[in-house]
Write an enzyme that holds these catalytic residues in place. Structure first.
Site, PDB file in Angstrom:
ATOM      1  N   ASP A  71       0.873  -1.173   0.000  1.00 55.81           N
ATOM      2  CA  ASP A  71       0.000   0.000   0.000  1.00 55.81           C
ATOM      3  C   ASP A  71       0.905   1.216   0.000  1.00 55.81           C
ATOM      4  O   ASP A  71       1.816   1.316   0.819  1.00 55.81           O
ATOM      5  CB  ASP A  71      -0.950   0.030   1.190  1.00 55.81           C
ATOM      6  CG  ASP A  71      -2.088   1.002   0.914  1.00 55.81           C
ATOM      7  OD1 ASP A  71      -2.918   0.698   0.044  1.00 55.81           O
ATOM      8  OD2 ASP A  71      -2.142   2.092   1.523  1.00 55.81           O
ATOM      9  N   PHE A 150       4.917   5.552 -13.311  1.00 50.00           N
ATOM     10  CA  PHE A 150       3.457   5.658 -13.330  1.00 50.00           C
ATOM     11  C   PHE A 150       3.015   6.670 -12.264  1.00 50.00           C
ATOM     12  O   PHE A 150       3.845   7.237 -11.559  1.00 50.00           O
ATOM     13  CB  PHE A 150       2.804   4.287 -13.098  1.00 50.00           C
ATOM     14  CG  PHE A 150       2.976   3.730 -11.694  1.00 50.00           C
ATOM     15  CD1 PHE A 150       4.154   3.103 -11.309  1.00 50.00           C
ATOM     16  CD2 PHE A 150       1.961   3.832 -10.749  1.00 50.00           C
ATOM     17  CE1 PHE A 150       4.320   2.607 -10.021  1.00 50.00           C
ATOM     18  CE2 PHE A 150       2.111   3.327  -9.460  1.00 50.00           C
ATOM     19  CZ  PHE A 150       3.304   2.711  -9.091  1.00 50.00           C
ATOM     20  N   TYR A 152       2.162   9.449  -9.856  1.00 52.18           N
ATOM     21  CA  TYR A 152       2.648  10.802  -9.613  1.00 52.18           C
ATOM     22  C   TYR A 152       4.125  10.983  -9.981  1.00 52.18           C
ATOM     23  O   TYR A 152       4.701  12.040  -9.708  1.00 52.18           O
ATOM     24  CB  TYR A 152       2.451  11.162  -8.132  1.00 52.18           C
ATOM     25  CG  TYR A 152       1.003  11.155  -7.681  1.00 52.18           C
ATOM     26  CD1 TYR A 152       0.214  12.296  -7.771  1.00 52.18           C
ATOM     27  CD2 TYR A 152       0.422  10.006  -7.156  1.00 52.18           C
ATOM     28  CE1 TYR A 152      -1.109  12.293  -7.358  1.00 52.18           C
ATOM     29  CE2 TYR A 152      -0.897   9.980  -6.731  1.00 52.18           C
ATOM     30  CZ  TYR A 152      -1.665  11.118  -6.835  1.00 52.18           C
ATOM     31  OH  TYR A 152      -2.967  11.113  -6.426  1.00 52.18           O
ATOM     32  N   ASP A 153       4.746   9.969 -10.572  1.00 54.56           N
ATOM     33  CA  ASP A 153       6.184  10.062 -10.882  1.00 54.56           C
ATOM     34  C   ASP A 153       6.586  11.341 -11.630  1.00 54.56           C
ATOM     35  O   ASP A 153       7.636  11.918 -11.330  1.00 54.56           O
ATOM     36  CB  ASP A 153       6.653   8.833 -11.681  1.00 54.56           C
ATOM     37  CG  ASP A 153       6.816   7.601 -10.803  1.00 54.56           C
ATOM     38  OD1 ASP A 153       6.903   7.756  -9.569  1.00 54.56           O
ATOM     39  OD2 ASP A 153       6.862   6.482 -11.349  1.00 54.56           O
ATOM     40  N   ARG A 179       9.176   1.805  -2.758  1.00 49.64           N
ATOM     41  CA  ARG A 179       8.829   0.380  -2.967  1.00 49.64           C
ATOM     42  C   ARG A 179      10.076  -0.492  -2.826  1.00 49.64           C
ATOM     43  O   ARG A 179      10.053  -1.551  -2.225  1.00 49.64           O
ATOM     44  CB  ARG A 179       8.197   0.247  -4.365  1.00 49.64           C
ATOM     45  CG  ARG A 179       7.736  -1.145  -4.762  1.00 49.64           C
ATOM     46  CD  ARG A 179       6.696  -1.096  -5.869  1.00 49.64           C
ATOM     47  NE  ARG A 179       5.515  -0.375  -5.446  1.00 49.64           N
ATOM     48  CZ  ARG A 179       5.210   0.867  -5.843  1.00 49.64           C
ATOM     49  NH1 ARG A 179       5.953   1.492  -6.740  1.00 49.64           N
ATOM     50  NH2 ARG A 179       4.154   1.484  -5.365  1.00 49.64           N
TER      51      ARG A 179
HETATM   52  P1  ITT Z   1      -3.702  -1.878  -5.237  1.00 53.25           P
HETATM   53  O1  ITT Z   1      -4.466  -1.249  -4.088  1.00 53.25           O
HETATM   54  O2  ITT Z   1      -4.508  -2.898  -5.971  1.00 53.25           O
HETATM   55  O3  ITT Z   1      -2.351  -2.385  -4.831  1.00 53.25           O
HETATM   56  P2  ITT Z   1      -3.518   0.865  -6.149  1.00 53.25           P
HETATM   57  O4  ITT Z   1      -2.837   1.547  -7.292  1.00 53.25           O
HETATM   58  O5  ITT Z   1      -4.963   1.252  -5.877  1.00 53.25           O
HETATM   59  O6  ITT Z   1      -3.400  -0.730  -6.343  1.00 53.25           O
HETATM   60  P3  ITT Z   1      -2.713   1.955  -3.613  1.00 53.25           P
HETATM   61  O7  ITT Z   1      -4.065   1.955  -2.978  1.00 53.25           O
HETATM   62  O8  ITT Z   1      -1.532   1.506  -2.786  1.00 53.25           O
HETATM   63  O9  ITT Z   1      -2.636   1.053  -4.892  1.00 53.25           O
HETATM   64  O10 ITT Z   1      -2.449   3.412  -4.182  1.00 53.25           O
HETATM   65  C1  ITT Z   1      -1.196   3.751  -4.607  1.00 53.25           C
HETATM   66  C2  ITT Z   1      -1.282   5.016  -5.443  1.00 53.25           C
HETATM   67  O11 ITT Z   1      -0.228   5.896  -5.027  1.00 53.25           O
HETATM   68  C3  ITT Z   1      -1.003   4.677  -6.898  1.00 53.25           C
HETATM   69  O12 ITT Z   1      -2.192   4.401  -7.605  1.00 53.25           O
HETATM   70  C4  ITT Z   1      -0.301   5.957  -7.382  1.00 53.25           C
HETATM   71  O13 ITT Z   1      -1.253   6.948  -7.665  1.00 53.25           O
HETATM   72  C5  ITT Z   1       0.484   6.371  -6.134  1.00 53.25           C
HETATM   73  N1  ITT Z   1       1.808   5.734  -6.155  1.00 53.25           N
HETATM   74  C6  ITT Z   1       2.266   4.707  -5.377  1.00 53.25           C
HETATM   75  N2  ITT Z   1       3.517   4.355  -5.700  1.00 53.25           N
HETATM   76  C7  ITT Z   1       3.864   5.160  -6.718  1.00 53.25           C
HETATM   77  C8  ITT Z   1       5.020   5.276  -7.499  1.00 53.25           C
HETATM   78  O14 ITT Z   1       6.065   4.463  -7.346  1.00 53.25           O
HETATM   79  N3  ITT Z   1       5.057   6.215  -8.437  1.00 53.25           N
HETATM   80  C9  ITT Z   1       4.022   7.044  -8.627  1.00 53.25           C
HETATM   81  N4  ITT Z   1       2.859   6.990  -7.956  1.00 53.25           N
HETATM   82  C10 ITT Z   1       2.784   6.058  -6.994  1.00 53.25           C
END
Ligand code: ITT
Length: 198
Positions: A71, A150, A152-153, A179
């Site tokens: 998450d 992907f 907010y990168d 991550r």
């Molecule tokens: P799951 O819950 O199914 O794992 P999700 O995309 O909904 O997928 P999250 O609830 O953890 O996952 O939300 C993470 C969000 O935060 C993701 O959709 C991006 O908008 C942002 N995010 C997380 N890690 C990121 C990264 O490495 N680079 C850019 N944005 C990121």
């Protein structure tokens, strides 16, 4: 050893697999959760950690295998931590989420931010084996830049670099991302506690 990645986000699956390759992790096969299982956890936790536990447990219920959930999200100082655990739902599309964040921060001089990732590893029996947190500090740019990655990168400039995460190559991001930092702790646990080859 097989570990099911408890996510509906294909970018996370790709990054986790690439990070494992980058750090030469052997003896672990990461697989995305099967689409036919309709994995759709209710993420009603109040922290990244709580939501990662909810996702890992739900995937374990469906698969009875080792499961790993991520998450994650972006926390900004200027907006008191927003979007935070709501990062994925901040607006309806990735571009709209970026636009909304830049608009909300328009008058803010404090651009400091961090990406946070909470991971939870669960055993086939459903026990929490290990939890970790990874954080990557930086600041929010005024305009977007870069095409990699992907979410907010394109608006996150990594501390001590002049680059957004989207300007970085996959490998550059995977060496320092939230991550990667959380996952490296999971790898250490697996290697030390589960007798896998180093
Ligand atoms: P799951 O819950 O199914 O794992 P999700 O995309 O909904 O997928 P999250 O609830 O953890 O996952 O939300 C993470 C969000 O935060 C993701 O959709 C991006 O908008 C942002 N995010 C997380 N890690 C990121 C990264 O490495 N680079 C850019 N944005 C990121």
């Amino acid at each position: 050893m097989k570990i099911i990645i408890a996510t509906q986000n294909p970018h996370k699956v790709e990054e986790i697999k690439e990070i494992a390759k980058l750090f030469n992790i052997t003896g672990v096969e990461f697989s995305p959760i099967d689409k036919s299982l309709n994995f759709n956890p209710i993420e009603n936790g109040t922290t990244f950690e709580e939501n990662s536990i909810i996702k890992a447990k739900e995937a374990n219920k469906l698969t009875k295998e080792y499961t790993l959930a991520d998450d994650s999200g972006l926390c900004t100082e200027g907006l008191n931590g927003a979007p935070g655990i709501h990062s994925a739902r901040y607006a309806d599309s990735p571009q709209k989420r970026i636009d909304k964040l830049l608009a909300n921060l328009k008058d803010s001089k404090n651009r400091k931010a961090k990406f946070v990732c909470a991971m939870t590893l669960i055993s086939p029996k459903g026990e929490i084996l290990f939890k970790s947190i990874g954080e990557c500090k930086g600041e929010i740019s005024y305009t977007q830049s870069g095409t990699h990655g992907f979410g907010y990168d394109p608006i996150f400039i990594v501390e001590n670099t002049q680059k957004t995460m989207a300007d970085m190559t996959e490998e550059e991001k995977n060496r320092l991302s939230h991550r990667s930092l959380a996952l490296q702790k999971v790898f250490n646990y697996i290697q030390q506690e589960m007798n896998l080859p180093k």
